[in-house]
Design a protein around this motif. Structure first.
Motif, PDB file in Angstrom:
ATOM      1  N   LYS A  55       0.827  -1.215   0.000  1.00 22.01           N
ATOM      2  CA  LYS A  55       0.000   0.000   0.000  1.00 22.01           C
ATOM      3  C   LYS A  55       0.862   1.268   0.000  1.00 22.01           C
ATOM      4  N   ARG A  56       2.135   1.123  -0.308  1.00 26.80           N
ATOM      5  CA  ARG A  56       3.114   2.215  -0.193  1.00 26.80           C
ATOM      6  C   ARG A  56       2.652   3.511  -0.845  1.00 26.80           C
ATOM      7  N   ASP A  57       2.248   3.455  -2.091  1.00 24.66           N
ATOM      8  CA  ASP A  57       1.850   4.680  -2.803  1.00 24.66           C
ATOM      9  C   ASP A  57       0.642   5.343  -2.152  1.00 24.66           C
ATOM     10  N   GLU A  58      -0.350   4.553  -1.802  1.00 27.22           N
ATOM     11  CA  GLU A  58      -1.545   5.088  -1.157  1.00 27.22           C
ATOM     12  C   GLU A  58      -1.200   5.730   0.192  1.00 27.22           C
ATOM     13  N   LEU A  59      -0.402   5.044   0.991  1.00 26.08           N
ATOM     14  CA  LEU A  59      -0.025   5.582   2.303  1.00 26.08           C
ATOM     15  C   LEU A  59       0.739   6.895   2.166  1.00 26.08           C
ATOM     16  N   LYS A  60       1.691   6.923   1.242  1.00 25.88           N
ATOM     17  CA  LYS A  60       2.474   8.145   1.046  1.00 25.88           C
ATOM     18  C   LYS A  60       1.597   9.287   0.545  1.00 25.88           C
ATOM     19  N   ASP A  61       0.657   8.985  -0.346  1.00 28.73           N
ATOM     20  CA  ASP A  61      -0.264  10.019  -0.827  1.00 28.73           C
ATOM     21  C   ASP A  61      -1.133  10.548   0.311  1.00 28.73           C
ATOM     22  N   ASP A  62      -1.619   9.646   1.148  1.00 28.94           N
ATOM     23  CA  ASP A  62      -2.448  10.056   2.287  1.00 28.94           C
ATOM     24  C   ASP A  62      -1.657  10.947   3.242  1.00 28.94           C
ATOM     25  N   ILE A  63      -0.436  10.552   3.547  1.00 28.78           N
ATOM     26  CA  ILE A  63       0.407  11.349   4.448  1.00 28.78           C
ATOM     27  C   ILE A  63       0.684  12.708   3.817  1.00 28.78           C
ATOM     28  N   ALA A  64       1.082  12.700   2.556  1.00 29.05           N
ATOM     29  CA  ALA A  64       1.423  13.950   1.861  1.00 29.05           C
ATOM     30  C   ALA A  64       0.230  14.905   1.822  1.00 29.05           C
ATOM     31  N   SER A  65      -0.967  14.364   1.729  1.00 29.07           N
ATOM     32  CA  SER A  65      -2.153  15.223   1.648  1.00 29.07           C
ATOM     33  C   SER A  65      -2.421  15.974   2.955  1.00 29.07           C
ATOM     34  N   HIS A  66      -1.783  15.573   4.030  1.00 28.65           N
ATOM     35  CA  HIS A  66      -1.980  16.234   5.322  1.00 28.65           C
ATOM     36  C   HIS A  66      -0.771  17.063   5.759  1.00 28.65           C
ATOM     37  N   LEU A  67       0.178  17.242   4.866  1.00 30.68           N
ATOM     38  CA  LEU A  67       1.320  18.107   5.174  1.00 30.68           C
ATOM     39  C   LEU A  67       0.938  19.559   4.918  1.00 30.68           C
ATOM     40  N   LYS A  68       1.624  20.463   5.582  1.00 29.13           N
ATOM     41  CA  LYS A  68       1.381  21.885   5.363  1.00 29.13           C
ATOM     42  C   LYS A  68       1.696  22.246   3.920  1.00 29.13           C
ATOM     43  N   LYS A  69       1.032  23.284   3.447  1.00 29.95           N
ATOM     44  CA  LYS A  69       1.247  23.748   2.080  1.00 29.95           C
ATOM     45  C   LYS A  69       2.733  24.028   1.865  1.00 29.95           C
ATOM     46  N   GLY A  70       3.238  23.552   0.748  1.00 26.35           N
ATOM     47  CA  GLY A  70       4.640  23.758   0.407  1.00 26.35           C
ATOM     48  C   GLY A  70       5.565  22.659   0.904  1.00 26.35           C
ATOM     49  N   TRP A  71       5.066  21.798   1.784  1.00 27.31           N
ATOM     50  CA  TRP A  71       5.885  20.696   2.283  1.00 27.31           C
ATOM     51  C   TRP A  71       5.677  19.468   1.412  1.00 27.31           C
ATOM     52  N   ARG A  72       6.752  18.717   1.239  1.00 32.43           N
ATOM     53  CA  ARG A  72       6.700  17.469   0.490  1.00 32.43           C
ATOM     54  C   ARG A  72       7.222  16.348   1.382  1.00 32.43           C
ATOM     55  N   LEU A  73       6.800  15.161   1.107  1.00 28.81           N
ATOM     56  CA  LEU A  73       7.220  13.996   1.875  1.00 28.81           C
ATOM     57  C   LEU A  73       8.743  13.850   1.884  1.00 28.81           C
ATOM     58  N   GLU A  74       9.364  14.215   0.778  1.00 30.56           N
ATOM     59  CA  GLU A  74      10.815  14.086   0.649  1.00 30.56           C
ATOM     60  C   GLU A  74      11.568  14.983   1.637  1.00 30.56           C
TER      61      GLU A  74
END
Length: 131
Positions: A55-74
């Motif tokens: 589920k890696r892609d889905e989990l990362k997308d879900d996490i990324a969607s809750h980051l502050k504007k301008g922040w990326r998972l990387e």
């Protein structure tokens, strides 16, 4: 190996898998057994590793969607990302642990593997997924 130790091994395996996304779940499991000098992985560790990787892609997308504007998972610490992935997987897909307990376990991993500033961040992100 108790559930916390199983989760700890799985988190370290996910960290390893995130460093080399081409690794299969079986390869990650073999490497983590060797790296941590374990006789074998628990069934719970294997379920977490295989589940998070599937589920890696889905989990990362879900996490990324809750980051502050301008922040990326990387931009996040790689250990923090692995903790978030394990915690979110348990919240969304595990019947073995209640969602609030999954957050608590993620925070325990933060105590062991990250700096103190990561704990409220992880709590804030994962709390978005608990109803």
């Amino acid at each position: 190996m108790n559930q916390h130790e199983s989760r700890k091994a799985a988190m370290q395996a996910i960290f390893l898998a995130n460093q080399d996304p081409e690794l299969t779940a079986a390869e990650v499991e073999t490497k983590i057994v060797t790296t941590l000098d374990l006789s074998k992985l628990s069934a719970y560790s294997k379920n977490l590793i295989e589940g998070v990787l599937s589920k890696r892609d889905e989990l990362k997308d879900d996490i990324a969607s809750h980051l502050k504007k301008g922040w990326r998972l990387e931009r996040l610490n790689a250990v923090t990302v692995a903790i978030l992935e394990i915690g979110l997987y348990e919240i969304k897909y595990s019947a073995e642990i209640e969602p609030k307990a999954a957050i608590n376990e993620a925070l325990n991993l933060c105590d062991e593997f990250t700096d103190p500033s990561s704990k409220p961040f992880v709590n804030g992100i994962l709390a978005n997924f608990v109803k």
